[in-house]
Write a protein that holds these residues in place. Structure first.
Motif, short mmCIF file in Angstrom:
data_model
loop_
_atom_site.label_atom_id
_atom_site.label_comp_id
_atom_site.label_asym_id
_atom_site.label_seq_id
_atom_site.Cartn_x
_atom_site.Cartn_y
_atom_site.Cartn_z
N VAL A 150 -9.31 8.51 19.03
CA VAL A 150 -9.51 9.14 20.33
C VAL A 150 -9.19 8.17 21.46
O VAL A 150 -9.14 6.95 21.26
N ASP A 151 -9.00 8.72 22.65
CA ASP A 151 -8.66 7.90 23.81
C ASP A 151 -9.85 7.08 24.29
O ASP A 151 -9.68 6.04 24.91
N SER A 152 -11.08 7.51 23.99
CA SER A 152 -12.28 6.78 24.38
C SER A 152 -13.44 7.20 23.49
O SER A 152 -13.71 8.40 23.37
N LEU A 153 -14.11 6.23 22.89
CA LEU A 153 -15.30 6.56 22.09
C LEU A 153 -16.42 7.06 22.99
O LEU A 153 -17.21 7.92 22.59
N ALA A 154 -16.51 6.54 24.21
CA ALA A 154 -17.60 6.91 25.12
C ALA A 154 -17.44 8.33 25.65
O ALA A 154 -18.44 9.05 25.78
N ALA A 155 -16.22 8.73 25.96
CA ALA A 155 -15.97 10.06 26.53
C ALA A 155 -14.61 10.55 26.06
O ALA A 155 -13.64 10.58 26.82
N ARG A 203 -11.71 0.01 17.04
CA ARG A 203 -13.17 -0.08 16.96
C ARG A 203 -13.61 1.27 16.39
O ARG A 203 -13.19 2.33 16.89
N LEU A 204 -14.42 1.23 15.35
CA LEU A 204 -14.90 2.47 14.74
C LEU A 204 -16.14 2.96 15.47
O LEU A 204 -17.00 2.18 15.86
N GLY A 205 -16.21 4.27 15.62
CA GLY A 205 -17.38 4.92 16.18
C GLY A 205 -18.14 5.64 15.08
O GLY A 205 -18.15 5.20 13.93
#
Length: 142
Positions: free
Chosen positions: A13-18, A67-69
């Motif tokens: 994804v483009d961002s793990l946070a959002a 980085r894995l989420g």
């Protein structure tokens, strides 16, 4: 219970946070899956953890470090059933180094919006469709 071949994949994804977009990868082989879309990844090698295997596969296939989420938990201990012999665990992941490129097993990469209509417009490998649905559900909850 019979141990299945362990496969790992990334919902990059483009961002793990959002997250708003995800990278889909179009396969070149085997023939029955050529031209279909999937989560990049591959088989876990002997002596590797699933996470180590996923990092290695993404570096080999796409040329990126990640980085894995959170894991997109499947229905079984080994994740999502692919066929009678293999199952796949899938993690959310974000690129930390490199730009994704189709280096192995794929001829096209495409960033798609985390939107049911856009995601379902792609011809996914059938075993990946339940994972796409679970990803959309997780994105709705987030």
């Amino acid at each position: 219970m019979l141990k299945l071949k362990q496969v790992v994949g990334a919902a990059l994804v483009d961002s793990l946070a959002a997250p708003t977009k995800m990278l889909a990868a179009r396969r070149t082989a085997p023939e029955e899956f050529a031209g279909m879309w999937e989560f990049p990844g591959g088989k876990v090698e002997p002596g590797e953890t699933c996470e180590e295997g996923l990092h290695r596969e993404l570096q080999e296939e796409l040329g990126v470090m990640v980085r894995l989420g959170a894991e997109i938990a499947g229905p079984g201990e080994q994740g999502w059933p692919l066929n009678a012999r293999a199952a796949m665990r899938v993690w959310l992941a974000e690129v930390t180094d490199g730009t994704p490129a189709p280096l192995e097993d794929h001829d096209e990469l495409r960033w798609v919006t985390l939107d049911a209509e856009e995601l379902h417009a792609l011809a996914w490998i059938p075993a990946d469709l339940p994972i796409v649905s679970a990803l959309l559900e997780a994105a709705r909850r987030a």
